[in-house]
Design a protein around this motif. Structure first.
Motif, mmCIF file in Angstrom:
data_model
loop_
_atom_site.group_PDB
_atom_site.id
_atom_site.type_symbol
_atom_site.label_atom_id
_atom_site.label_comp_id
_atom_site.label_asym_id
_atom_site.label_seq_id
_atom_site.Cartn_x
_atom_site.Cartn_y
_atom_site.Cartn_z
ATOM 1 N N CYS A 118 0.829 -1.209 0.000
ATOM 2 C CA CYS A 118 0.000 0.000 0.000
ATOM 3 C C CYS A 118 0.860 1.255 0.000
ATOM 4 O O CYS A 118 0.529 2.236 -0.667
ATOM 5 N N PHE A 119 1.969 1.227 0.737
ATOM 6 C CA PHE A 119 2.863 2.381 0.753
ATOM 7 C C PHE A 119 3.478 2.619 -0.624
ATOM 8 O O PHE A 119 3.582 3.752 -1.077
ATOM 9 N N VAL A 120 3.862 1.538 -1.298
ATOM 10 C CA VAL A 120 4.418 1.663 -2.644
ATOM 11 C C VAL A 120 3.360 2.171 -3.618
ATOM 12 O O VAL A 120 3.656 2.974 -4.508
ATOM 13 N N ALA A 121 2.112 1.738 -3.440
ATOM 14 C CA ALA A 121 1.030 2.185 -4.317
ATOM 15 C C ALA A 121 0.780 3.686 -4.151
ATOM 16 O O ALA A 121 0.452 4.369 -5.122
ATOM 17 N N VAL A 122 0.950 4.187 -2.946
ATOM 18 C CA VAL A 122 0.736 5.623 -2.714
ATOM 19 C C VAL A 122 1.855 6.432 -3.347
ATOM 20 O O VAL A 122 1.620 7.506 -3.904
ATOM 21 N N LEU A 123 3.074 5.927 -3.271
ATOM 22 C CA LEU A 123 4.205 6.648 -3.849
ATOM 23 C C LEU A 123 4.186 6.522 -5.338
ATOM 24 O O LEU A 123 4.540 7.297 -6.103
#
Length: 123
Positions: A118-123
């Motif tokens: 999820c963190f990678v998807a936000v970035l």
């Protein structure tokens, strides 16, 4: 070890059809919602159609991540010799301590993987 068998796999096709139907309905409602917003408030700007593509890509990534976690969890259950997805352990506290710790570690690793995804998807 007592186990209880789940009938979740029989209803899997119905759940997939519901998700697909919901996605199609939301996709068809997108232009109508934009028109309603413009009708009620003229200061609302037109939402770029590229945003819809980003939403679709994020949903595809999320579903892929869920599938990956599901697959990793099934492999985790096979390695530790625990029952598969079709059964549920009723007496978890009766397992040996290292089984419990291994299960907790596996669940934590899956949670961490989902958070990083999820963190990678936000970035």
């Amino acid at each position: 070890m007592k186990t209880m068998f789940l009938n979740a796999f029989r209803e899997r096709d119905v759940e997939v059809a519901r998700v697909v139907l919901l996605f199609v309905i939301l996709l068809l409602m997108w232009p109508m919602v934009q028109q309603q917003l413009l009708r009620f408030d003229v200061t609302v700007g037109y939402v770029d159609p590229g945003i819809l593509v980003l939403v679709v890509i994020s949903l595809i990534c999320f579903l892929g991540l869920i599938g990956l976690c599901w697959w990793l969890f099934s492999k985790f259950l096979l390695v530790f010799g625990l029952p598969g997805f079709g059964s549920l352990v009723l007496r978890f506290n009766e397992l040996e301590l290292w089984f419990q710790l291994g299960f907790y570690f596996g669940v934590y690793a899956l949670l961490l993987l989902a958070g990083v995804g999820c963190f990678v998807a936000v970035l």
